[in-house]
Write an enzyme that holds these catalytic residues in place. Structure first.
Site: not given
Ligand code: MLT
Length: 218
Positions: A117, A167, A198
């Site tokens: 992520s 996701d 996710h």
């Molecule tokens: C981010 O902010 O890098 C993406 O939205 C993934 C997350 O951290 O939720």
């Protein structure tokens, strides 16, 4: 296991179990583990160990706090990134990896990121801006953090994208855009779809494990 706050990041370093090989040219793999929003340097250790138990591990904690949750760069809202901060943080993290490679004596040509992520997103950014610090990456639920003005040549780098079909944060389109961007850089890119949201599932780990043993045999 070493816990340290040297070189600008709280981090954990775990030397691989085959210490004697270090004297023979740093032949082994090092995994740079990059956690998601709200995680820390401990979070992905189990994942790294499952993916390649013989590798060394470098696991930093992101320095940006969003409501007390560590991240690797600032965002303005979900999926809307502070691009200036992302650039600065990507260079900072790449410098950290470089310093650690001298200090802990691991070879950047045998170093791959495993990011989830937010951690996957900064790994993409480092591959665009500072490709010399990574030989490849496993990117779980990654986005296109920005489109570089000129794409780097990532010839011989190896990238695994593991994406979730359901996701809600990273759309199918976003994943496909990232995949085609990497293909334009000449990186050897593999895209695997998981029957997941996710969050990570067991299949992510199995796919990553076999990708590492095929592409980076220890
Ligand atoms: C981010 O902010 O890098 C993406 O939205 C993934 C997350 O951290 O939720």
């Amino acid at each position: 296991m070493i816990k340290s706050n040297n070189f600008g990041f709280n981090h954990i370093f775990i030397n691989s179990s085959h210490d004697k090989e270090y004297d023979e040219g740093n032949k082994k793999l090092t995994l740079v583990l990059l956690h998601g929003t709200g995680g820390n340097e401990e979070d992905l250790i189990f994942l790294g160990k499952k993916i390649e138990p013989n590798a060394s591990i470098l696991s930093p904690r992101g320095k940006v706090l969003e409501n007390n949750m560590p991240r690797f760069f600032r965002r303005l809202s979900e999926g809307v990134f502070d691009i200036e901060d992302l650039h600065i943080r990507s260079h900072e993290l790449a410098d950290f990896i470089q310093k650690c490679s001298f200090h802990y004596k691991f070879n950047l040509e045998k170093t791959i990121a495993i990011g989830f992520s937010n951690g996957a997103n900064i790994a993409v950014s480092m591959l665009f801006l500072r490709p010399e610090v990574l030989q490849g990456a496993i990117l779980f639920r990654a986005m296109v953090p920005f489109i570089p003005e000129s794409l780097p040549n990532l010839l011989n780098k190896k990238i695994l994208l593991s994406a979730g079909v359901q996701d809600p944060i990273v759309s199918r389109n976003e994943t496909e855009n990232l995949y085609s961007l990497f293909q334009k850089t000449n990186a050897i890119t593999t895209l695997k779809w998981q029957p997941s949201s996710h969050n990570l599932i067991q299949k992510d780990i199995l796919v990553a494990k076999s990708w590492v043993s095929n592409n980076f045999p220890v």
